[in-house]
Design an enzyme around this catalytic site. Structure first.
Site, PDB file in Angstrom:
ATOM      1  N   GLU A 164     -28.350 -17.705  -1.941  1.00 11.99           N
ATOM      2  CA  GLU A 164     -27.414 -18.275  -0.966  1.00 11.99           C
ATOM      3  C   GLU A 164     -27.969 -18.293   0.456  1.00 11.99           C
ATOM      4  OE1 GLU A 164     -26.557 -16.120  -3.317  1.00 11.99           O
ATOM      5  OE2 GLU A 164     -24.768 -16.845  -4.368  1.00 11.99           O
ATOM      6  N   PHE A 224     -13.100  -7.950  -8.799  1.00 10.26           N
ATOM      7  CA  PHE A 224     -14.488  -8.289  -9.091  1.00 10.26           C
ATOM      8  C   PHE A 224     -14.966  -9.376  -8.127  1.00 10.26           C
ATOM      9  CE2 PHE A 224     -17.570 -10.991 -11.467  1.00 10.26           C
ATOM     10  CZ  PHE A 224     -18.613 -10.069 -11.466  1.00 10.26           C
ATOM     11  N   GLN A 225     -16.099  -9.180  -7.538  1.00 11.76           N
ATOM     12  CA  GLN A 225     -16.700 -10.089  -6.559  1.00 11.76           C
ATOM     13  C   GLN A 225     -15.765 -10.380  -5.384  1.00 11.76           C
ATOM     14  OE1 GLN A 225     -18.525 -13.465  -8.679  1.00 11.76           O
ATOM     15  NE2 GLN A 225     -20.417 -12.265  -8.783  1.00 11.76           N
ATOM     16  N   LYS A 246      -9.280 -18.675  -5.105  1.00 13.66           N
ATOM     17  CA  LYS A 246      -9.490 -19.512  -6.287  1.00 13.66           C
ATOM     18  C   LYS A 246      -8.214 -20.216  -6.756  1.00 13.66           C
ATOM     19  CE  LYS A 246     -11.571 -19.533 -10.857  1.00 13.66           C
ATOM     20  NZ  LYS A 246     -12.259 -18.791 -11.920  1.00 13.66           N
ATOM     21  N   MET A 305     -47.202 -10.459  14.512  1.00 18.35           N
ATOM     22  CA  MET A 305     -46.591 -10.130  15.802  1.00 18.35           C
ATOM     23  C   MET A 305     -46.330  -8.631  15.894  1.00 18.35           C
ATOM     24  SD  MET A 305     -45.952 -11.513  18.614  1.00 18.35           S
ATOM     25  CE  MET A 305     -45.454 -13.228  18.756  1.00 18.35           C
TER      26      MET A 305
END
Lengths: 576, 169
Positions: free
Chosen positions: A50, A112-113, A162, A479
């Site tokens: 993602e 969940f999630q 959802k 760097m």
């Protein structure tokens, strides 16, 4: 027309003219993906992580000035987006992130999630929404696009439970284009008297300087900036984010300013008597020590964001509004007062600047044994005629592109300036390549940065993106190593990249072409071969000088006149 | 002016969840302190009114005003500090009240125009409204009387005269 929540989302995106969505499916957004499956006008790009979706949407937005759109699931889907959202936020990039949420009945139950998406993203976005009812989906999307794209742009997150996207519950759909958000006010026009006053100050300068930033690119004001600068015949410098807004090949351009800016740009900043700042925010990498910043200058600041005015540097005259509009008016007022300009003083000022330019601060020691990273960028610039879209990751290679790839057009230079996000370059190149399928897109990176989002090589194969990856491989986090050399007596703690993969083979295993260049004499020809593969992604692993540093350098907290120059620019490193 | 000074700020914000945390979050993210904060709905259900007090320099407070105004949920914001305004705060105070102290407590509440609103055999609960200085002066005047519990509303502010904090169009 009766539509489900998912269909409303897709229709809303169509109404906003969205052509690409960058995303990754998961439980909470499956209804939306099902609706997307049926939609023909919107193409979905499946990333491999993602974070890649957010950077790709960001790269798309930076390349074509349209908002990038991301679709991810709840929980880890949205938490993986955090770095990408913060990256876009720091550079004011318009982006819409749609994240699924667990159904309303489970919100707050540690389902969940489940993650508090709006809570997590609140400090790193321009605004966010958690949709509570089906009826407000369409209006929320319209509001999100208005907020993301107007004023000072930025990312907006829409979190949607959802159950609201259930395909079986349908409601009336109407997309109201003209929605008022009473608490959202943007000042786009400035008082003409104030602009006229600014023109008078500008035309009274004896040692003027123009300093412009990313705001010029965001408001598509490049032409206006050039017109004003040409009218006045004043010197101009660009910030890292502003490169390309003014053509680098023009004589009035002094190069980038700031920590790794040119000697002439920084010295002119230090000595100028009138500074015109356009769409820039006086970032600490630009100002150095704020107490020593432009000590003699009267400062005029043009910006759309009132909170940018006098945030870091107290300015004398502020013009708040759309940069493009203000620059137009400022140019017409300046032509009225142009006769007041003290031409002798300006000539003298240019003479002084020319003397600084003779330092040749970007010169470096050429080598026949090892490939100098600067020469890679210079060769790229020559071979691509300076016309490519170039993305980068973060570190030395980023600075070398900024210094040696002389951008002549806006939107061509795509990098994470504010947040400094390693891993940005490859996914951003995906976005840029999709925005401009026929243009050449080059991702300049380093062997440390590229590994942070290497999985997106797989996305590139799926969509046939012929990106050219130029990996400046010095086996160090360059760097970090440079700072350790300068400030930690050469104690290179964890900056050496041990166990580096064989990048050419790695690219091949992803289905691309892999190349290695390790001799200076092969650089030009091999790079040419790589760029000539029109339809394939080529990963070019360039083995470069391990000890090269980025010069000039202003140590943090020092003034513009206290630069370290490259050993090759003078006999010794000199404190100018 | 480089010295920290007390600033009292009035805000009209959208009455949506998240609004309060946006404002509180801005303070912590940008290194400001919130000395006190009060929030309540207005006659318009969709709008909340907030008053907050912070200590910072004038330069920081002007930046703070701009940052607050930039928040999408903020409808209007005003620093009341340098204009004539009225401030009130409410104090609910539970104190130990032995037989010997009862007369003294009654006298003090009368002097400060406070009210005793609850009495037990060992405690008095007192209500007092006024500017913050008055609240502090009252608490100070209690001397050795033991405070059991102290609840303050934080300052509420409104500008004097006919002007009001408007919903900007």
């Amino acid at each position: 027309m009766k539509l489900s929540g998912s269909e409303i989302i897709i229709e809303s995106l169509k109404k906003e003219g969205v052509d690409y969505i960058f995303g990754y499916p998961g439980g909470a957004v499956l209804h939306i993906y099902d609706a997307l499956f049926a939609a023909k006008d919107i193409k979905h790009v499946l990333v491999r992580h993602e974070q890649g979706a957010t950077h790709a949407a960001d790269g798309y937005a930076r390349a074509c000035n349209k908002p990038g759109v991301v679709l991810v699931t709840s929980g880890p889907g949205i938490t993986n987006c955090v770095t990408g959202i913060a990256t876009a936020h720091m550079d004011s990039i318009p982006m819409i992130v749609i994240s699924g949420q667990v159904s309303r009945q489970y919100v707050g139950s540690d389902a969940f999630q489940e993650a508090d998406a709006t809570g997590i993203t609140r400090p790193i976005c321009k605004h966010n929404f958690l949709i509570n009812d089906r009826e407000s989906i369409a209006d929320t999307f319209r509001k999100a696009f208005i907020i993301a794209t107007t004023g000072r742009p930025g990312p907006v997150i829409i979190d949607i439970p959802k159950d609201l996207t259930d395909p079986n519950v349908k409601i009336d759909f109407e997309y109201k284009k003209n929605i008022k958000i009473r608490s959202y006010k943007i000042k786009t026009n400035e008082d003409e008297n104030k602009i006229e006053e600014a023109a008078k100050i500008l035309c009274s300068a004896k040692k003027p300087m123009i300093y412009s930033g990313g705001g010029v690119i965001l408001s598509k004001a490049s032409k206006e900036l050039i017109k004003l600068t040409k009218l006045l015949n004043y010197p101009i410098t660009n910030t890292l984010m502003g490169l390309g807004a003014y053509p680098s090949s023009d004589d009035q351009f002094l190069g980038m300013l700031g920590m790794h800016g040119t000697y002439e740009a920084n010295m002119a900043m230090h000595d100028c008597d009138v500074l015109l700042a356009v769409g820039a925010r006086f970032d600490d990498r630009v100002t150095g020590d704020t107490k020593q910043f432009c000590p003699k200058a009267k400062i005029i600041h043009i910006d759309i964001d009132p909170s940018s005015i006098s945030k870091i540097i107290e300015v004398d005259h502020s013009l708040i509004g759309d940069t493009k509009k203000i620059l137009r008016k400022l140019t017409s007022f300046s032509s009225k007062y142009k006769k007041n300009i003290n031409r002798t003083a300006i000539e003298k000022w240019w003479k002084k600047i020319k003397s600084w330019q003779r330092k040749n601060c970007l010169s470096y020691k050429k080598s026949k044994e090892v490939i100098k990273p600067q020469s890679v960028i210079e060769t790229l610039h020559t071979l691509s005629k300076g016309k490519s879209f170039v993305t980068s990751d973060v570190g030395q290679h980023q600075m070398w592109v900024a210094q040696y790839y002389k951008f002549d057009k806006p939107n061509r230079w795509i990098n994470s300036g504010g947040l400094g996000t390693m891993g940005f370059g490859l996914p951003a190149a995906i976005g840029a390549q999709l925005a401009y399928p026929k243009e050449q897109v080059i991702c300049v990176t380093g062997e440390a940065s590229i590994l942070m989002c290497i999985q997106e090589l797989s996305t590139c194969l799926q969509y046939g993106l012929p990106i050219k990856i130029i990996n400046l491989n010095n086996r160090y986090m360059g760097m970090v190593r440079q700072w350790q050399e300068f400030f930690y007596e050469g104690r290179y703690a964890m900056s050496y990249m041990d166990a580096i993969p064989n990048f050419a083979k790695l690219a091949e295993s992803f289905g691309h072409i892999g190349m290695v260049i390790d001799k200076p004499e092969n650089l030009e020809n091999d790079l040419k071969t790589a760029l000539n593969h029109k339809n394939r992604l080529v990963f070019v692993d360039v083995i470069t000088d391990q000890t090269e540093n980025v010069y000039p350098m202003i140590v943090s907290g020092k003034g513009h006149h206290e630069m370290h120059l490259a050993p090759s620019a003078n006999e010794d490193i000199e404190l100018a | 002016m480089n010295e920290d000074k007390r600033h009292i700020v009035s805000l009209l914000v959208e009455n949506e969840f998240g609004s309060l945390s946006r404002i509180a979050g801005l303070f912590s993210a940008r290194g400001y302190n919130i000395h006190c904060l009060s929030v309540a709905p207005t006659s318009d259900d969709s709008i909340s009114r907030m008053t907050l007090v912070t200590y910072c320099t004038d330069a920081k407070s002007s930046q703070l005003m701009k940052q607050l105004d930039k928040l999408v949920d903020v409808i209007n914001v005003k620093d009341l500090t340098d204009e004539t305004h009225i401030e009130r705060e409410m104090l609910l105070l539970k104190v130990k009240s032995t037989l010997k102290q009862r007369d003294e407590l009654k006298r003090l509440t009368d002097i400060f125009r406070a009210r005793i609103i609850d009495v037990t055999d060992t405690t008095y609960t007192i209500e007092l409204t006024g500017p913050t200085e008055k609240i502090l002066a009252f608490i100070d005047s209690l001397g050795k009387i033991k405070i059991v519990e102290q609840v303050r509303s934080g300052a509420l502010g409104i500008s004097r005269g006919s002007e009001s904090l408007e919903i900007k169009k």
